[in-house]
Design an enzyme around this catalytic site. Structure first.
Site, PDB file in Angstrom:
ATOM      1  N   SER A   1       0.889  -1.127  -0.060  1.00 30.83           N
ATOM      2  CA  SER A   1       0.067  -0.124  -0.056  1.00 30.83           C
ATOM      3  C   SER A   1       1.029   1.171   0.172  1.00 30.83           C
ATOM      4  O   SER A   1       2.076   1.143   0.449  1.00 30.83           O
ATOM      5  CB  SER A   1      -0.917  -0.067   1.361  1.00 30.83           C
ATOM      6  OG  SER A   1      -1.688   1.290   1.513  1.00 30.83           O
TER       7      SER A   1
ATOM      8  N   TYR B 171      -1.807  -1.354  10.784  1.00 30.30           N
ATOM      9  CA  TYR B 171      -2.085  -1.570   9.317  1.00 30.30           C
ATOM     10  C   TYR B 171      -0.796  -1.105   8.373  1.00 30.30           C
ATOM     11  O   TYR B 171      -0.259  -2.135   7.829  1.00 30.30           O
ATOM     12  CB  TYR B 171      -3.217  -0.994   8.701  1.00 30.30           C
ATOM     13  CG  TYR B 171      -3.326  -1.000   7.193  1.00 30.30           C
ATOM     14  CD1 TYR B 171      -4.027  -2.155   6.765  1.00 30.30           C
ATOM     15  CD2 TYR B 171      -3.106  -0.018   6.296  1.00 30.30           C
ATOM     16  CE1 TYR B 171      -4.335  -2.518   5.256  1.00 30.30           C
ATOM     17  CE2 TYR B 171      -3.236  -0.018   4.754  1.00 30.30           C
ATOM     18  CZ  TYR B 171      -3.942  -1.297   4.642  1.00 30.30           C
ATOM     19  OH  TYR B 171      -4.352  -1.439   3.009  1.00 30.30           O
TER      20      TYR B 171
HETATM   21  P1  NAD Z   1     -11.679  -5.577   0.155  1.00 27.82           P
HETATM   22  O1  NAD Z   1     -12.417  -5.283   1.401  1.00 27.82           O
HETATM   23  O2  NAD Z   1     -12.405  -5.987  -1.097  1.00 27.82           O
HETATM   24  O3  NAD Z   1     -10.646  -7.125   0.165  1.00 27.82           O
HETATM   25  C1  NAD Z   1     -10.006  -7.217   1.281  1.00 27.82           C
HETATM   26  C2  NAD Z   1     -10.234  -8.843   1.495  1.00 27.82           C
HETATM   27  O4  NAD Z   1      -9.464  -9.346   2.546  1.00 27.82           O
HETATM   28  C3  NAD Z   1     -11.678  -9.154   1.739  1.00 27.82           C
HETATM   29  O5  NAD Z   1     -12.824  -9.395   0.830  1.00 27.82           O
HETATM   30  C4  NAD Z   1     -11.612 -10.412   2.771  1.00 27.82           C
HETATM   31  O6  NAD Z   1     -12.081 -11.562   1.970  1.00 27.82           O
HETATM   32  C5  NAD Z   1     -10.240 -10.593   2.791  1.00 27.82           C
HETATM   33  N1  NAD Z   1     -10.125 -10.666   4.252  1.00 27.82           N
HETATM   34  C6  NAD Z   1      -9.973  -9.978   5.206  1.00 27.82           C
HETATM   35  N2  NAD Z   1      -9.564 -10.642   6.542  1.00 27.82           N
HETATM   36  C7  NAD Z   1      -9.495 -12.088   6.215  1.00 27.82           C
HETATM   37  C8  NAD Z   1      -9.328 -13.167   7.012  1.00 27.82           C
HETATM   38  N3  NAD Z   1      -9.149 -13.287   8.215  1.00 27.82           N
HETATM   39  N4  NAD Z   1      -9.269 -14.592   6.266  1.00 27.82           N
HETATM   40  C9  NAD Z   1      -9.274 -14.258   4.870  1.00 27.82           C
HETATM   41  N5  NAD Z   1      -9.767 -13.097   4.210  1.00 27.82           N
HETATM   42  C10 NAD Z   1      -9.619 -12.087   4.853  1.00 27.82           C
HETATM   43  O7  NAD Z   1     -10.748  -4.489  -0.103  1.00 27.82           O
HETATM   44  P2  NAD Z   1      -9.494  -4.085  -0.884  1.00 27.82           P
HETATM   45  O8  NAD Z   1      -9.219  -2.646  -0.779  1.00 27.82           O
HETATM   46  O9  NAD Z   1      -9.658  -4.699  -2.198  1.00 27.82           O
HETATM   47  O10 NAD Z   1      -8.245  -4.778  -0.145  1.00 27.82           O
HETATM   48  C11 NAD Z   1      -7.126  -5.691  -0.851  1.00 27.82           C
HETATM   49  C12 NAD Z   1      -5.853  -5.374  -0.666  1.00 27.82           C
HETATM   50  O11 NAD Z   1      -5.515  -4.132  -1.115  1.00 27.82           O
HETATM   51  C13 NAD Z   1      -5.631  -5.495   1.026  1.00 27.82           C
HETATM   52  O12 NAD Z   1      -4.525  -5.924   1.221  1.00 27.82           O
HETATM   53  C14 NAD Z   1      -5.577  -3.869   1.265  1.00 27.82           C
HETATM   54  O13 NAD Z   1      -4.754  -3.835   2.516  1.00 27.82           O
HETATM   55  C15 NAD Z   1      -4.951  -3.703   0.078  1.00 27.82           C
HETATM   56  N6  NAD Z   1      -5.021  -2.063  -0.212  1.00 27.82           N
HETATM   57  C16 NAD Z   1      -6.162  -1.222  -0.284  1.00 27.82           C
HETATM   58  C17 NAD Z   1      -6.204  -0.024  -0.532  1.00 27.82           C
HETATM   59  C18 NAD Z   1      -7.697   0.609  -0.778  1.00 27.82           C
HETATM   60  O14 NAD Z   1      -7.537   2.083  -0.740  1.00 27.82           O
HETATM   61  N7  NAD Z   1      -8.591   0.198  -0.834  1.00 27.82           N
HETATM   62  C19 NAD Z   1      -5.069   0.564  -0.378  1.00 27.82           C
HETATM   63  C20 NAD Z   1      -4.088   0.028  -0.136  1.00 27.82           C
HETATM   64  C21 NAD Z   1      -3.842  -1.281  -0.208  1.00 27.82           C
END
Ligand code: NAD
Ligand code: MG
Length: 294
Positions: free
Chosen positions: A186, A199
């Site tokens: 991230s 985080y």
């Molecule tokens: P999202 O909520 O769609 O995806 C996160 C997923 O993590 C969930 O769908 C869930 O299935 C999974 N998860 C959480 N806890 C879990 C557990 N205990 N066991 C199994 N699965 C679990 O959100 P997203 O934003 O698409 O996140 C995806 C990745 O992108 C993450 O690693 C997040 O840190 C990273 N990210 C997101 C952003 C943003 O702004 N959305 C920015 C930087 C990084």
């Protein structure tokens, strides 16, 4: 003919309605649905015959990667939490509409034995495994370290960092030459916000893990890279990833003045999985709306 498009005006660029869901949150209940490429992503056979495991594949960035992988010709196993079954079913339908296999494997990545089962099941049901897209993550904003519980601290590390060790350790015996491992860090792994201490620390760790592992497995012909998203509109954000009051203008403080949509990351996950990135390992690719990774 394609005409140039203004990135400020592509995708949703207005205020979002204020909303909150209990974590992990589901896309089916979001007001303004994230765009994961359901209607727009077009494949060109870059991953024909490949076998991919995508964690967090039900929603957000993982869903965008899963849809793109299927449209590029891969069979896909999806991991997610049982509460996200409705989101996962939507992705399954989209993958099957491409004539590809979709294997649903719900379960908790903070459990080491489940991580092992997940890999075994993905490998046996896909009849092989050569892409690990490790996208799942937990993010809960807490203003002060005094209020950050040890329970949250442990879970965030278990899900975001330990699960990478457990899944990769279980998968390595199965991964052939040419396999690709993709983690998800991230902008928080470079420039942490004050309310995301646990985080952001995991995201720094993911970058270190990615770079070190890449060197460890290079001699096996396996590449390891990471993607660093900026603010992307997903369930993670409206389920406590941001304080509720930050939701309406989420992403508007980037140089491109809007949040990103998950589909805007799809082609990077495809690139890193495919032979197009044959000389790329130990790298982090930013998709950030202009926030620098430094
Ligand atoms: P999202 O909520 O769609 O995806 C996160 C997923 O993590 C969930 O769908 C869930 O299935 C999974 N998860 C959480 N806890 C879990 C557990 N205990 N066991 C199994 N699965 C679990 O959100 P997203 O934003 O698409 O996140 C995806 C990745 O992108 C993450 O690693 C997040 O840190 C990273 N990210 C997101 C952003 C943003 O702004 N959305 C920015 C930087 C990084
Ligand atoms: Mg989800």
């Amino acid at each position: 003919m394609t005409k140039p498009e203004n990135p400020l005006k592509q995708y949703y660029n207005e205020d979002y309605p204020k909303q909150y869901q209990e974590p992990p949150g589901v896309q089916v209940e979001m007001n303004v649905k994230p765009d994961c490429g359901e209607k727009s992503y077009k494949g060109t056979g870059k991953l024909k015959g490949r076998k991919a495991l995508v964690t967090g594949g039900d929603s957000g960035i993982g869903r965008a990667a899963a849809i793109a992988y299927a449209r590029e010709g891969a069979d896909v196993a999806l991991n997610y939490l049982p509460q996200e079954q409705a989101d996962a079913e939507e992705v399954k339908k989209l993958i099957e509409a491409e004539g590809r296999k979709a294997i649903l494997i719900p379960g908790d990545l903070s459990d080491e034995s489940f991580c092992k089962e997940l890999v075994e099941k993905a490998y046996s049901e896909l009849d092989g495994l050569d892409v690990l897209a490790l996208v799942a993550g937990k993010q809960q904003a807490v203003e002060k370290i005094e209020d950050l519980s040890t329970e949250q601290l442990r879970k965030t590390f278990e899900i975001n960092v330990f699960s990478l060790f457990w899944v990769v350790k279980a998968a390595l015996p199965y991964l052939p030459e040419g396999a690709s491992i993709i983690t998800t860090t991230s902008v928080q792994g470079y420039n942490p916000s004050s309310n995301l201490l646990d985080y952001a620390s995991t995201k720094f760790a993911i970058t270190g893990f990615t770079r070190g592992l890449a060197k460890q497995v290079a001699s096996k012909g396996i590449r390891v890279n990471s993607v660093a998203p900026g603010p992307i509109w997903t369930p993670l954000q409206i389920s406590g990833g941001q304080p509720s009051e930050a939701i309406p203008t989420f992403g508007q403080n980037t140089p491109l003045k809007r949040s990103g949509q998950p589909v805007e990351l799809a082609s990077v996950y495809v690139f890193l999985a495919s032979a197009d990135s044959s000389y790329v390992t130990a790298q982090v690719y930013g998709v950030t709306g202009g926030i620098e990774l430094a």
